[in-house]
Write a protein that holds these residues in place. Structure first.
Motif, PDB file in Angstrom:
ATOM      1  N   ILE A  15       0.810  -1.217   0.000  1.00 63.72           N
ATOM      2  CA  ILE A  15       0.000   0.000   0.000  1.00 63.72           C
ATOM      3  C   ILE A  15       0.841   1.264   0.000  1.00 63.72           C
ATOM      4  CG2 ILE A  15      -0.278   0.048   2.504  1.00 63.72           C
ATOM      5  CD1 ILE A  15      -2.891   1.142  -0.050  1.00 63.72           C
ATOM      6  N   ASP A  16       2.054   1.239   0.547  1.00 62.77           N
ATOM      7  CA  ASP A  16       2.853   2.454   0.617  1.00 62.77           C
ATOM      8  C   ASP A  16       3.940   2.519  -0.448  1.00 62.77           C
ATOM      9  OD1 ASP A  16       4.554   0.563   1.616  1.00 62.77           O
ATOM     10  OD2 ASP A  16       4.868   1.553   3.533  1.00 62.77           O
ATOM     11  N   GLU A  25       7.124   3.382   8.426  1.00 63.32           N
ATOM     12  CA  GLU A  25       6.389   4.597   8.094  1.00 63.32           C
ATOM     13  C   GLU A  25       6.318   5.460   9.348  1.00 63.32           C
ATOM     14  OE1 GLU A  25       3.935   7.551   6.592  1.00 63.32           O
ATOM     15  OE2 GLU A  25       3.389   6.469   8.383  1.00 63.32           O
ATOM     16  N   GLY A  49      -4.721   6.000   4.127  1.00 58.52           N
ATOM     17  CA  GLY A  49      -4.353   4.704   3.560  1.00 58.52           C
ATOM     18  C   GLY A  49      -5.276   4.223   2.458  1.00 58.52           C
ATOM     19  N   GLN A 155      -2.150   9.984  -1.636  1.00 57.41           N
ATOM     20  CA  GLN A 155      -1.523   9.495  -0.407  1.00 57.41           C
ATOM     21  C   GLN A 155      -0.081   9.973  -0.352  1.00 57.41           C
ATOM     22  OE1 GLN A 155      -2.931   7.351   2.230  1.00 57.41           O
ATOM     23  NE2 GLN A 155      -4.694   8.213   1.145  1.00 57.41           N
ATOM     24  N   LYS A 157       3.404   8.889   2.130  1.00 55.55           N
ATOM     25  CA  LYS A 157       3.995   8.098   3.204  1.00 55.55           C
ATOM     26  C   LYS A 157       5.450   8.535   3.354  1.00 55.55           C
ATOM     27  CE  LYS A 157       0.377   5.398   3.540  1.00 55.55           C
ATOM     28  NZ  LYS A 157      -0.484   5.361   4.699  1.00 55.55           N
TER      29      LYS A 157
END
Length: 185
Positions: A15-16, A25, A49, A155, A157
């Motif tokens: 996801i990141d 993170e 997220g 997003q 991160k």
């Protein structure tokens, strides 16, 4: 400082945007602020997220995301998620990454030009193996595709190395007498 960028669009990505377990993170350790935002499209959406939500600016360029840490922090990289197919003219085309101790001494460490990005963009902030140590990061959207005015950022991160050289590590003791003092109760 040598900085490299990679565009991640592989569906198997985490996801990141970072695979492996070399980083952690640290965005939740910072205070985030925006130059502007439409109601309901702010920091919460930028950090939730979910790739379907986003921050939307509401004002003149440059659009700024400021990230302040309470102490000097080691930062390995910053990951941004942008999707040209979903956002079109709201998609950033030129982004400046800045670092410093506070708002008044920020300096540009990277200028990124994007061509219809789709996925995670990872910008390394390390100089070889040595991560950037700073109190503040700022992401400045300088221009959008198709000369768009407001921007969408889906997003962000921020990653630090798992072993931060700035943190204290307890020594390893071999004798029983000393080992009993190796933990904090």
């Amino acid at each position: 400082m040598a900085v490299r960028t990679e565009d991640f669009s592989n569906a198997e990505q985490q996801i990141d945007g970072i695979s492996g377990e070399k980083y952690r993170e640290i965005g939740d350790q910072a205070v985030w602020s925006l130059s502007s935002c439409k109601p309901g499209f702010g920091v919460e959406q930028l950090r939730d997220g979910n790739l379907e939500t986003y921050w939307q600016s509401d004002g003149p360029q440059p659009h700024l995301i400021s990230i302040q840490f309470r102490r000097k922090t080691a930062i390995q990289n910053i990951c941004l998620y942008a999707d040209y197919k979903a956002d079109e003219s709201y998609t950033p085309s030129k982004i400046s990454i800045r670092a410093g101790n506070h708002f008044h001494d920020l300096h540009q460490i990277e200028l990124i030009e994007l061509e219809e990005p789709s996925g995670w963009l990872t910008v390394s902030l390390s100089d070889g193996d040595k991560p950037l140590r700073t109190y503040m990061l700022q992401v400045a959207v300088l221009a959008n595709h198709q000369n768009g005015r407001d921007t969408h950022m889906r997003q962000i991160k921020i990653h630090a190395p798992l072993t931060d050289s700035g943190t204290y590590k307890m020594p390893t003791f071999t004798s029983v007498e000393c080992a009993m003092y190796s933990t904090i109760k």
